[in-house]
Design a protein around this motif. Structure first.
Motif, short mmCIF file in Angstrom:
data_model
loop_
_atom_site.label_atom_id
_atom_site.label_comp_id
_atom_site.label_asym_id
_atom_site.label_seq_id
_atom_site.Cartn_x
_atom_site.Cartn_y
_atom_site.Cartn_z
N UNK A 111 0.92 -1.30 -0.03
CA UNK A 111 0.00 0.00 -0.02
C UNK A 111 0.92 1.17 0.00
N UNK A 112 0.43 2.53 -0.82
CA UNK A 112 1.11 3.54 -0.78
C UNK A 112 0.26 4.75 -0.35
N UNK A 113 0.56 5.65 0.30
CA UNK A 113 -0.26 6.88 0.43
C UNK A 113 -0.90 7.40 -0.99
N UNK A 114 -2.01 7.87 -0.90
CA UNK A 114 -2.66 8.07 -2.28
C UNK A 114 -3.21 7.07 -2.82
N UNK A 115 -3.22 6.00 -2.56
CA UNK A 115 -4.04 4.60 -2.93
C UNK A 115 -5.38 4.53 -2.72
N UNK A 146 -5.27 -1.07 7.75
CA UNK A 146 -3.84 -0.72 6.97
C UNK A 146 -4.42 0.61 6.06
N UNK A 147 -5.44 0.60 5.55
CA UNK A 147 -5.93 1.74 4.78
C UNK A 147 -5.94 3.02 5.51
N UNK A 148 -6.35 2.68 6.75
CA UNK A 148 -6.44 3.85 7.84
C UNK A 148 -5.27 4.30 8.00
N UNK A 149 -4.17 3.63 8.40
CA UNK A 149 -2.85 3.83 8.77
C UNK A 149 -2.47 4.85 7.56
N UNK A 150 -2.70 4.50 6.25
CA UNK A 150 -2.11 5.10 5.29
C UNK A 150 -3.02 6.20 4.66
N UNK A 151 -4.05 6.58 5.42
CA UNK A 151 -4.95 7.67 5.07
C UNK A 151 -5.65 7.61 3.83
N UNK A 152 -5.78 6.30 3.39
CA UNK A 152 -6.22 5.95 2.00
C UNK A 152 -7.93 5.71 2.17
N UNK A 153 -8.69 6.10 0.96
CA UNK A 153 -10.23 5.46 1.15
C UNK A 153 -10.09 3.91 0.94
N UNK A 154 -11.36 3.52 1.31
CA UNK A 154 -11.80 2.09 1.22
C UNK A 154 -12.95 1.95 0.32
N UNK A 155 -13.03 1.23 -0.52
CA UNK A 155 -14.39 1.12 -1.11
C UNK A 155 -14.92 -0.08 -0.81
N UNK A 156 -15.92 -0.22 -0.04
CA UNK A 156 -16.59 -1.47 0.47
C UNK A 156 -17.69 -2.06 -0.30
N UNK A 157 -17.53 -3.39 -0.54
CA UNK A 157 -18.32 -4.23 -1.35
C UNK A 157 -19.26 -5.14 -0.76
N UNK A 158 -20.32 -5.06 -0.39
CA UNK A 158 -20.87 -6.02 0.90
C UNK A 158 -21.17 -7.23 0.15
N UNK A 159 -21.68 -7.69 -1.37
CA UNK A 159 -21.65 -9.00 -1.72
C UNK A 159 -20.83 -8.96 -2.95
N UNK A 160 -19.98 -9.79 -3.04
CA UNK A 160 -19.00 -9.86 -4.30
C UNK A 160 -19.87 -10.23 -5.58
N UNK A 161 -19.78 -9.35 -6.65
CA UNK A 161 -20.06 -9.52 -7.68
C UNK A 161 -19.19 -9.14 -8.76
#
Length: 516
Positions: A199-203, A222-237
């Protein structure tokens, strides 16, 4: 109290309006996340939740999870990630064994979970979504004041339940408790593991892995540590995942082989519709990865992005195969992380030389000494030198790369989820007509493995496959239920009466490159 660097409080103070989490059409900035976490923490505290409590999060992948995780950290509580598909009786066992007193769920019908609380000192049950008597609505917690602001000491201690060969789930507490001074070896090990996430900042991270396994929370934190946004997908499609990658410029994604197989099964014109050039790091793990699938991933997403990790809940991450070695060491799970020792042993416990297959024993700086509320592990599981028996069979080659060839324990892995035959067998044996049962994993092109049961009936009794499968519906979560079931005259056994599952497996796995 000072704010921890790279924490939610830090980003809320320094980048308040940047987006932290996205789920569907919902967006949450760092300041909104911190504000909501403060409110929920005060709401929980007002209802009797205190430092040291174990808070169970039984939810799907959703934006409320990071709010709750942060609130739990602010209150100095532990977080127990629980599979939302477990039945009330399976849930009751975990609640009883762990001593948890607080449960948060997002069940469509929370009332169906009430039997799980019977006879247990549950002091608070919270429902996200559906209202139900006896459950506090999550929206009520959000109505609490956000003041005074609370500060966490880092991510909350994480408790995950895994099953051993006995089939009864066991709790594993992360060795990494907030605020605990860490020795140099552990710190170096964790840094090495973190570096393989690439992971890299800005990702931008895409989350499709459940939050009751180690990988899901680890990706969020890990994303919080980097200050990166996380896109969450409830059910995988699969197509929706490609759409999210293109829409949000996703750089990092970790999936199980089943998810990649579903992507690979899409028509070429659908695959060509979406721009996936933003991807910088893909990870795959939790189940064996066929080499052909790896080659498809490399062709589709480009060279230099695919990494494979191997780990176990009780010991943490073990090894990593980097992108540049995918085609040079096909079939390998990589080399061990820093300060990880791998010992390949025969059935008598003697160390085997390179290129010889045997049971895999692992020693890492975070290997557990006991399960939650359990006795210290015995020598057959953790030896005097701190090596843990992970239950896989494999070998190390001359370059120190690990190859996993089989499983010593009977575990089945379907879609990256660990399924334990002993637990399924115990449930089927409750059927009044069944005398004995053997559960195995057989090949499944989509999920890697599927559950198959063989039943021996009591003399003079009659029933059919459909009746036993229907019985399973009341006693097992859907993913544990056998997909197929055969009634046999007699199960294969050795002279000691021990079931010979290998004989049941052989016809199904014949001609395959590996037995897992």
């Amino acid at each position: 109290m000072s704010i921890l660097p790279n924490s939610v409080e830090y980003w809320a103070a320094n980048r308040p309006d940047d987006v932290a989490f996205i789920e569907g059409d919902r967006r949450m900035t760092w300041s909104q996340l911190n504000d909501a976490a403060n409110r929920v923490a005060h709401g929980l505290a007002a209802r009797g939740v205190v430092s040291g409590d174990i808070v169970v999060l039984r939810t799907q992948i959703r934006i409320e999870w990071p709010i709750l995780s942060e609130a739990i950290g602010k209150l100095r509580c532990s977080l127990l990630g629980l599979n939302w598909r477990l039945t009330p009786s399976e849930t009751q066992y975990v609640l009883s064994n762990s001593g948890a007193q607080v449960v948060v769920c997002d069940d469509e019908d929370p009332a169906a979970l009430k039997p799980a609380f019977e006879g247990l000192p549950i002091k608070l049950a919270v429902s996200i979504g559906a209202a139900s008597p006896g459950f506090v609505a999550f929206s009520e917690l959000l109505e609490a004041s956000a003041e005074p602001a609370l500060h966490s000491t880092g991510r909350p201690p994480l408790i995950l339940y895994t099953s051993g060969t006995t089939g009864l789930p066991k709790g594993v507490v992360s060795v990494l408790q907030p605020g605990v001074q860490m020795d140099a070896r552990t710190s170096e090990y964790l840094s090495d593991v973190a570096s393989t996430r690439r992971g890299q900042p800005g990702g931008v991270s895409l989350l499709t892995l459940p939050l009751h396994h180690g990988a899901g929370p680890s990706q969020v934190w890990g994303a919080i540590q980097l200050g990166n946004p996380t896109v969450m997908m409830r059910r995988f499609d699969p197509e929706a995942a490609l759409r999210l990658i293109a829409q949000h410029g996703v750089t990092n994604w970790t999936g199980v082989p089943t998810m990649y197989k579903r992507l690979a099964a899409l028509p070429k014109d659908v695959l060509d519709t979406y721009d996936v050039s933003s991807i910088r790091a893909l990870s795959v793990g939790a189940a064996p990865v066929p080499y052909e699938l790896k080659r498809w991933i490399i062709r589709t997403f480009g060279g230099g992005v695919l990494g494979e990790g191997y780990g176990a809940t009780e010991v943490g991450m073990i090894s990593f195969l980097p992108p540049e070695m995918q085609e040079l060491k096909p079939g390998s799970s990589g080399r061990p992380h820093k300060h990880v020792d791998i010992s390949i042993r025969d059935t008598e416990g003697r160390e085997l030389p390179r290129n010889r297959s045997g049971e895999i024993w692992i020693r890492t700086p975070v290997t557990i000494r006991s399960y939650l509320n359990g006795k210290p592990l015995g020598a057959d599981t953790r030896d005097d030198d701190g090596y843990f028996r992970v239950g896989d069979v494999g070998m190390l080659d001359d370059d120190g790369y690990l190859f996993i060839t089989d499983r010593a324990k009977d575990m089945i892995i379907a879609g990256g989820v660990n399924i334990y035959p002993a637990e399924i067998e115990a449930a089927i044996l409750r059927h009044p007509d069944v005398q004995d049962v053997a559960v195995i994993g057989i090949p499944d092109d989509e999920f890697g493995e599927q559950v198959k049961a063989f039943c021996e009936l009591k003399p003079g009794h009659e029933t059919d496959e459909a009746a036993i499968l229907a019985f399973c519906r009341d006693h097992l979560a859907s993913y544990k239920r056998p997909k197929t079931l055969s009634i046999v005259d007699e199960l294969p056994r050795n002279t000691m009466g021990k079931l010979l599952k290998r004989e049941l497996r052989e016809p199904y796995w014949k001609g395959r490159e590996r037995n897992v």
